[in-house]
Design an enzyme around this catalytic site. Sequence first.
Site, PDB file in Angstrom:
ATOM      1  N   LYS A 122       0.824  -1.205   0.000  1.00 16.35           N
ATOM      2  CA  LYS A 122       0.000   0.000   0.000  1.00 16.35           C
ATOM      3  C   LYS A 122       0.860   1.258   0.000  1.00 16.35           C
ATOM      4  O   LYS A 122       0.622   2.200  -0.752  1.00 16.35           O
ATOM      5  CB  LYS A 122      -0.924  -0.026   1.216  1.00 16.35           C
ATOM      6  CG  LYS A 122      -2.030   1.017   1.210  1.00 16.35           C
ATOM      7  CD  LYS A 122      -2.963   0.762   2.377  1.00 16.35           C
ATOM      8  CE  LYS A 122      -4.209   1.607   2.304  1.00 16.35           C
ATOM      9  NZ  LYS A 122      -5.138   1.318   3.405  1.00 16.35           N
ATOM     10  N   GLU A 134       9.685  -5.750   4.475  1.00 16.34           N
ATOM     11  CA  GLU A 134       9.880  -7.097   3.937  1.00 16.34           C
ATOM     12  C   GLU A 134       9.599  -7.124   2.430  1.00 16.34           C
ATOM     13  O   GLU A 134      10.354  -7.717   1.654  1.00 16.34           O
ATOM     14  CB  GLU A 134       8.951  -8.092   4.648  1.00 16.34           C
ATOM     15  CG  GLU A 134       9.190  -8.232   6.145  1.00 16.34           C
ATOM     16  CD  GLU A 134       8.277  -7.338   6.969  1.00 16.34           C
ATOM     17  OE1 GLU A 134       8.002  -7.688   8.127  1.00 16.34           O
ATOM     18  OE2 GLU A 134       7.845  -6.277   6.446  1.00 16.34           O
ATOM     19  N   GLY A 164      -5.565  -3.919   4.936  1.00 22.28           N
ATOM     20  CA  GLY A 164      -4.798  -4.967   4.274  1.00 22.28           C
ATOM     21  C   GLY A 164      -5.500  -6.306   4.242  1.00 22.28           C
ATOM     22  O   GLY A 164      -5.524  -6.992   3.209  1.00 22.28           O
ATOM     23  N   ARG A 165      -6.102  -6.714   5.356  1.00 19.70           N
ATOM     24  CA  ARG A 165      -6.735  -8.036   5.392  1.00 19.70           C
ATOM     25  C   ARG A 165      -8.095  -8.042   4.700  1.00 19.70           C
ATOM     26  O   ARG A 165      -8.752  -9.085   4.632  1.00 19.70           O
ATOM     27  CB  ARG A 165      -6.858  -8.509   6.838  1.00 19.70           C
ATOM     28  CG  ARG A 165      -7.562  -7.558   7.783  1.00 19.70           C
ATOM     29  CD  ARG A 165      -7.267  -7.948   9.241  1.00 19.70           C
ATOM     30  NE  ARG A 165      -7.810  -6.989  10.201  1.00 19.70           N
ATOM     31  CZ  ARG A 165      -7.209  -5.859  10.540  1.00 19.70           C
ATOM     32  NH1 ARG A 165      -6.058  -5.519   9.985  1.00 19.70           N
ATOM     33  NH2 ARG A 165      -7.736  -5.050  11.443  1.00 19.70           N
ATOM     34  N   GLU A 198      -5.910 -10.513  13.791  1.00 22.31           N
ATOM     35  CA  GLU A 198      -5.428  -9.152  13.634  1.00 22.31           C
ATOM     36  C   GLU A 198      -6.568  -8.159  13.830  1.00 22.31           C
ATOM     37  O   GLU A 198      -6.342  -7.038  14.286  1.00 22.31           O
ATOM     38  CB  GLU A 198      -4.791  -8.960  12.252  1.00 22.31           C
ATOM     39  CG  GLU A 198      -3.995  -7.664  12.121  1.00 22.31           C
ATOM     40  CD  GLU A 198      -3.124  -7.615  10.877  1.00 22.31           C
ATOM     41  OE1 GLU A 198      -2.004  -8.166  10.919  1.00 22.31           O
ATOM     42  OE2 GLU A 198      -3.578  -7.050   9.862  1.00 22.31           O
ATOM     43  N   HIS A 223      -5.301 -37.057  10.872  1.00 24.53           N
ATOM     44  CA  HIS A 223      -4.115 -37.847  11.199  1.00 24.53           C
ATOM     45  C   HIS A 223      -3.062 -37.006  11.894  1.00 24.53           C
ATOM     46  O   HIS A 223      -1.895 -37.388  11.942  1.00 24.53           O
ATOM     47  CB  HIS A 223      -3.553 -38.485   9.929  1.00 24.53           C
ATOM     48  CG  HIS A 223      -4.480 -39.496   9.324  1.00 24.53           C
ATOM     49  ND1 HIS A 223      -4.409 -40.830   9.619  1.00 24.53           N
ATOM     50  CD2 HIS A 223      -5.527 -39.344   8.478  1.00 24.53           C
ATOM     51  CE1 HIS A 223      -5.362 -41.475   8.956  1.00 24.53           C
ATOM     52  NE2 HIS A 223      -6.047 -40.592   8.255  1.00 24.53           N
ATOM     53  N   LYS A 252       8.376  -4.315  14.461  1.00 19.92           N
ATOM     54  CA  LYS A 252       9.050  -3.721  13.301  1.00 19.92           C
ATOM     55  C   LYS A 252      10.023  -2.636  13.734  1.00 19.92           C
ATOM     56  O   LYS A 252      11.145  -2.531  13.214  1.00 19.92           O
ATOM     57  CB  LYS A 252       8.012  -3.137  12.338  1.00 19.92           C
ATOM     58  CG  LYS A 252       7.160  -4.173  11.629  1.00 19.92           C
ATOM     59  CD  LYS A 252       6.212  -3.492  10.646  1.00 19.92           C
ATOM     60  CE  LYS A 252       5.384  -4.493   9.887  1.00 19.92           C
ATOM     61  NZ  LYS A 252       4.469  -3.847   8.918  1.00 19.92           N
TER      62      LYS A 252
END
Length: 522
Positions: free
Chosen positions: A209, A215, A266-267, A352, A383, A492
């Site tokens: 954005k 990162e 963002g999400r 979040e 399993h 961060k």
Amino acid sequence: MTPRPRCDQTAAWAALRRHFDGGARDFDLRQAFAAEAGRFEAFSQQAPHVFADLSKNRIDAATQELLLALARECGVERHRDAMFGGEAVNGTEQRAVLHFLLRNPADVQVQWSSGAIENIADEASEALATREAMLAYAEAVRADDAITDIVNIGIGGSDLGPQMAVLALDEFTTRAKRFHFVSNVDGHELAAVLRQVRPHSTLFLIASKTFATRETMTNAHSARRWFEAGGGQDIARHFAALTTHTAAAQAFGITTCFGFRDWVGGRYSLWSAIGLALAIAIGASGFRALLAGAHAMDEHFRTAPPARNLPLRLGLLDVWYRNFHGFTSRSIAPYHSALRRLPAYLQQLEMESNGKRVDAQGRALPYATSPVVWGEPGTNGQHAFFQMLHQGSDVVPLEFIAVKQAGHELPGHHPQLLANALAQAQAFMQGQADAGGHRHFPGNRPSTFLVLDRLEPASLGALIALYEHRVFVSGSLWGLNSFDQFGVELGKLLAKDLEPRLASGDVAGLDGSTAGLLRRLR
């Protein structure tokens, strides 16, 4: 916005507490089914593209009525209407929350409330124009036979949503392109992708954005160096940016940019330009179908009566389990391998959004909020961790997601898959009381069962929107702001301080553990 009443200070909350202490804490699903012939019909419903069976949850008609009363008294519907009306429901950042606009058909006229933020109608029109431009670009890339690989570089919502959806809709994805997703700053991930692609046939999508996410930009710069070292020269052709900071993208060498407004978190950004990789994968028509499915669920949430409003009912159930039964986590088990990244996507969406310890006014909350969300596809989970779900000391509500129609023609597989999903839900409820010791299953373990007729763009869109609105409901009841995420910032900031120390060895001012680990890692 007018502050919402805190849910634990309402008469409805007190009534729920009395109801729970008066016997609901010992609710037994087996007894409920024996006593209620129509329990399945009463606690199941169809919503757009999603059928939901809630009958194997620890609720009855009285519990549901009390929960609906809680929603009324806490103003959940007013809060919902404020969001759809364009008010600044993200109070800490003074923003509206309008990701639903991105999936509106172009001819839908939004009814803005009197408290809507300024210029919202113009921004909505601009967002729709960006969508059309992004879809046109996606079609152009699909038609470009020279591009064989798409590499999406992002993190968080700029990675989890597109990656989950591209995998989920593999049946509808073009076979002329390969899709790769890079999010981790760990260079092993990017290096593994770069070994599979060639500079002259790869398109990189840089999804950030601000075009400053550390990162993402570390990976983007490494990708550009690899591209240039391999003889690539046309950055403008082989890189596109999904960002609001076009000047920074242009300084990088990118000329193709698609942005989105700050009212898209963002999400919640899959529906925006962040979904470009998905649009390339399934085409403009497929992407529009995804949006249409989500829009149908939006309308259901906005208009359905509370007792038949699926996002509302699920959000209320989450509060019932978290704050009264004290269940600390919820497991997601999609019985469709293409949904294998859905649990990871839902982790961010819920934890979040609602992993907060203060209310919307910044006051400490006296009750628990977001559960831990986790899971894996069935039958793999059977399993692995289902042992704990069946016989462990903690009760973990489980959410099954099944798809009626298979997307393949391999004989025998799909009936076996569906039989396993049905059997596990049955076993969680019934248990096995006639065996002692190690073979005893206590049963009465709650579960929800969601069914899609087919896993296709429209049904996936509806399913995602269902979860978005469910998270809104529980966050609204808890009185917190589901749309900020300050909790991701502290680490961060500390990382920026520690990174140069790894080179210098300076440990001044650090705690003993951090200093010792830094020395060990140098």
